[in-house]
Design a protein around this motif. Structure first.
Motif, PDB file in Angstrom:
ATOM      1  N   GLY A  17      72.682  29.257   4.592  1.00 52.44           N
ATOM      2  CA  GLY A  17      71.684  29.557   5.619  1.00 52.44           C
ATOM      3  C   GLY A  17      72.263  30.206   6.861  1.00 52.44           C
ATOM      4  N   GLU A  18      73.549  30.618   6.783  1.00 51.11           N
ATOM      5  CA  GLU A  18      74.187  31.258   7.928  1.00 51.11           C
ATOM      6  C   GLU A  18      74.329  32.752   7.668  1.00 51.11           C
ATOM      7  OE1 GLU A  18      77.295  29.544   9.972  1.00 51.11           O
ATOM      8  OE2 GLU A  18      76.471  27.525   9.846  1.00 51.11           O
ATOM      9  N   PHE A  19      74.092  33.534   8.710  1.00 56.07           N
ATOM     10  CA  PHE A  19      74.119  34.981   8.591  1.00 56.07           C
ATOM     11  C   PHE A  19      75.082  35.564   9.601  1.00 56.07           C
ATOM     12  CE2 PHE A  19      70.119  33.525   7.022  1.00 56.07           C
ATOM     13  CZ  PHE A  19      69.865  34.323   5.919  1.00 56.07           C
ATOM     14  N   PHE A  20      75.708  36.669   9.206  1.00 52.54           N
ATOM     15  CA  PHE A  20      76.567  37.425  10.102  1.00 52.54           C
ATOM     16  C   PHE A  20      76.005  38.833  10.166  1.00 52.54           C
ATOM     17  CE2 PHE A  20      80.161  40.175  11.097  1.00 52.54           C
ATOM     18  CZ  PHE A  20      80.616  39.574  12.253  1.00 52.54           C
ATOM     19  N   ILE A  53      72.076  32.758  12.912  1.00 52.79           N
ATOM     20  CA  ILE A  53      72.577  34.123  12.896  1.00 52.79           C
ATOM     21  C   ILE A  53      73.662  34.284  13.964  1.00 52.79           C
ATOM     22  CG2 ILE A  53      71.967  36.565  13.112  1.00 52.79           C
ATOM     23  CD1 ILE A  53      68.993  35.613  12.607  1.00 52.79           C
ATOM     24  N   ASN A  54      74.825  34.742  13.528  1.00 50.85           N
ATOM     25  CA  ASN A  54      75.896  35.119  14.444  1.00 50.85           C
ATOM     26  C   ASN A  54      75.962  36.644  14.450  1.00 50.85           C
ATOM     27  OD1 ASN A  54      76.878  32.521  15.230  1.00 50.85           O
ATOM     28  ND2 ASN A  54      77.707  32.311  13.179  1.00 50.85           N
ATOM     29  N   TRP A 123      85.868  34.153  18.562  1.00 49.27           N
ATOM     30  CA  TRP A 123      84.818  33.279  19.113  1.00 49.27           C
ATOM     31  C   TRP A 123      83.701  33.068  18.095  1.00 49.27           C
ATOM     32  CZ3 TRP A 123      79.741  34.537  21.032  1.00 49.27           C
ATOM     33  CH2 TRP A 123      79.110  33.497  21.715  1.00 49.27           C
ATOM     34  N   LEU A 124      83.309  34.126  17.405  1.00 52.26           N
ATOM     35  CA  LEU A 124      82.259  34.005  16.382  1.00 52.26           C
ATOM     36  C   LEU A 124      82.728  33.130  15.220  1.00 52.26           C
ATOM     37  CD1 LEU A 124      80.884  37.647  16.266  1.00 52.26           C
ATOM     38  CD2 LEU A 124      79.671  35.611  17.092  1.00 52.26           C
ATOM     39  N   GLU A 125      83.988  33.252  14.835  1.00 57.61           N
ATOM     40  CA  GLU A 125      84.514  32.454  13.718  1.00 57.61           C
ATOM     41  C   GLU A 125      84.594  30.983  14.058  1.00 57.61           C
ATOM     42  OE1 GLU A 125      88.127  34.467  12.662  1.00 57.61           O
ATOM     43  OE2 GLU A 125      87.024  36.146  11.744  1.00 57.61           O
TER      44      GLU A 125
END
Length: 128
Positions: A17-20, A53-54, A123-125
């Motif tokens: 359920g995670e998006f990049f 969402i990232n 930071w996103l990771e």
């Protein structure tokens, strides 16, 4: 004769359920750009309960927004803002940093401005 460069590159990856979402802009963002980008995002998250969402937004070659595109950006934030976990905007201009701060008001997560792409990605990771 001057040459005006314009382009938009959008990439989307999904892990459960995670998006990049990766966006790179050259020139001025237009309404037409949002008409291309928003359906990609909405199609990817369709049917996913509580997507996170990232976003990696490369604005180093961004010259600004058309007025209608700024309105599109606001609508996107109002409609999907709670789904944005982290937004890293990489740029090189003071107004981009200010835009990041204002944009953070319309999302459920965090938004930060970076001048260094590696720092933005790190930071996103952290959020993964």
């Amino acid at each position: 004769m001057s040459v005006q460069r314009h382009g938009l590159s959008v990439g989307m990856e999904r892990t459960n359920g995670e998006f990049f979402l990766s966006v790179r802009v050259c020139g001025k963002l237009t309404h037409r750009d949002y008409r291309a980008m928003v359906p990609i995002l909405e199609s990817a998250i369709a049917g996913v309960d509580n997507p996170r969402i990232n976003v990696f937004f490369d604005a180093t070659e961004l010259d600004g927004w058309e007025a209608r595109a700024a309105w599109d950006d606001l609508k996107l934030g109002l409609k999907h803002g709670r789904q944005f976990n982290r937004v890293a905007l990489v740029g090189n201009r003071r107004w981009q940093e200010l835009s990041t701060r204002v944009g953070s008001w319309f999302i459920g997560g965090e938004a930060r401005f970076f001048e260094d792409q590696a720092e933005a990605m790190a930071w996103l990771e952290e959020a993964a």
